[in-house]
Design an enzyme around this catalytic site. Structure first.
Site, PDB file in Angstrom:
ATOM      1  N   CYS A 115      -3.894 -10.233   7.437  1.00 25.54           N
ATOM      2  CA  CYS A 115      -3.302  -9.848   8.232  1.00 25.54           C
ATOM      3  C   CYS A 115      -2.473 -11.096   8.806  1.00 25.54           C
ATOM      4  O   CYS A 115      -2.162 -12.769   8.278  1.00 25.54           O
ATOM      5  CB  CYS A 115      -2.944  -9.292   8.639  1.00 25.54           C
ATOM      6  SG  CYS A 115      -0.899  -8.549   9.020  1.00 25.54           S
ATOM      7  N   HIS A 220      -4.214  -4.227   4.851  1.00 21.02           N
ATOM      8  CA  HIS A 220      -5.342  -4.195   6.563  1.00 21.02           C
ATOM      9  C   HIS A 220      -5.828  -3.381   5.541  1.00 21.02           C
ATOM     10  O   HIS A 220      -6.205  -2.250   5.176  1.00 21.02           O
ATOM     11  CB  HIS A 220      -4.626  -3.352   7.210  1.00 21.02           C
ATOM     12  CG  HIS A 220      -4.081  -4.151   8.323  1.00 21.02           C
ATOM     13  ND1 HIS A 220      -5.036  -4.664   8.777  1.00 21.02           N
ATOM     14  CD2 HIS A 220      -3.093  -4.837   7.999  1.00 21.02           C
ATOM     15  CE1 HIS A 220      -3.989  -5.854   9.808  1.00 21.02           C
ATOM     16  NE2 HIS A 220      -2.843  -5.714   9.111  1.00 21.02           N
ATOM     17  N   GLU A 222      -8.593  -2.929   6.000  1.00 20.68           N
ATOM     18  CA  GLU A 222      -9.875  -2.545   6.729  1.00 20.68           C
ATOM     19  C   GLU A 222      -9.748  -1.334   6.807  1.00 20.68           C
ATOM     20  O   GLU A 222     -10.355  -0.027   7.531  1.00 20.68           O
ATOM     21  CB  GLU A 222     -10.462  -3.294   7.439  1.00 20.68           C
ATOM     22  CG  GLU A 222      -9.598  -3.498   9.000  1.00 20.68           C
ATOM     23  CD  GLU A 222      -8.080  -3.949   8.383  1.00 20.68           C
ATOM     24  OE1 GLU A 222      -7.399  -4.500   9.588  1.00 20.68           O
ATOM     25  OE2 GLU A 222      -7.874  -4.328   7.798  1.00 20.68           O
TER      26      GLU A 222
END
Length: 244
Positions: A115, A220, A222
């Site tokens: 990001c 993202h 994660e």
């Protein structure tokens, strides 16, 4: 003998209170640290106040470096267009991450950006950003998901360059990803290859082909660790850090 786990330097985000008398907090979402741990690495948090003059210490000490999400890169760093949606600048973080990116490229230090991380990496190497996609790029899909959208919800696809490292990492030509950003790469830095594109033509993944591991992605992963595909990027990063 078991192979030692690579130790990864994660540059912190900061929570800056409205009241100047209150302390600024360096922090990192547990999602980032957990993704590194699950991939076989050991995360260590580096505060934004870390002196840029001491970056060689980080290079000598840690196997890789990870630039995470957060507020916007200051527009003056890439002569960007001022926009009311831009967050307050964090100059120490900008300076530290920009210098780290340059050092990572110069010394073949594995680096991953997510990001804001991909945006900082692009700016550090001479690229620029759209400071507000919706206002500056007509006809795009909605990249800034509304408040309350689940962080693991796929919003759009990213198509990979068939010759890219990312395509090899994922073992497929495209990936469905989440989307929580209002800025994106405009002019890509010359060191990078654009290797992931959205259906509306925005660059959402970059890499340096001849570097041990220099990859940035706009989504993202994660937050999508329940999807086995989304784990692959972190695994590839940690594997590269074993040999750095």
């Amino acid at each position: 003998m078991n192979q030692k786990r690579p130790v990864i330097a994660i540059i912190c985000n900061q929570d800056i209170p409205d009241n100047p008398d209150e302390a600024i907090y360096n922090d990192v979402s547990q999602r980032y640290t957990t993704a590194i741990l699950n991939a076989g690495g050991l995360p260590v948090l580096i505060p934004d106040e870390f002196p840029p003059s001491e970056i060689q210490y980080l290079r000598d000490t840690y196997s890789g470096v990870f630039l995470i999400g957060g507020g916007d890169v200051a527009v003056e760093r890439f002569f960007g267009k001022v926009h009311p949606s831009i967050s307050a600048p964090n100059h120490p973080r900008d300076i530290l991450e920009i210098e780290i990116t340059k050092h990572a490229v110069e010394t073949s230090w594995p680096i991953l950006g997510i990001c804001r991380g991909i945006q900082t990496m692009n700016v550090a190497l001479g690229g620029s950003l759209y400071t507000d996609i919706a206002d500056q790029v007509p006809g795009t899909i909605h990249h800034s998901s509304p408040k309350g959208t689940p962080r693991n919800q796929a919003i759009h696809s990213v198509q990979f360059d068939p010759q890219s490292r990312l395509e090899k990492i994922y073992g497929k030509s495209s990936l469905n990803v989440n989307s929580f950003h209002h800025q994106a790469i405009s002019k890509i830095a010359s060191a990078f290859s654009p290797v992931g594109m959205t259906p509306d033509g925005l660059i959402e993944a970059v890499e340096i082909p001849d570097h041990p591991f220099a990859i940035g992605v706009q989504w993202h992963p994660e937050c999508m660790q329940d999807d086995p595909d989304q784990i692959k990027l972190f695994t590839a990063f940690i594997n590269a850090c074993h040999t750095s």
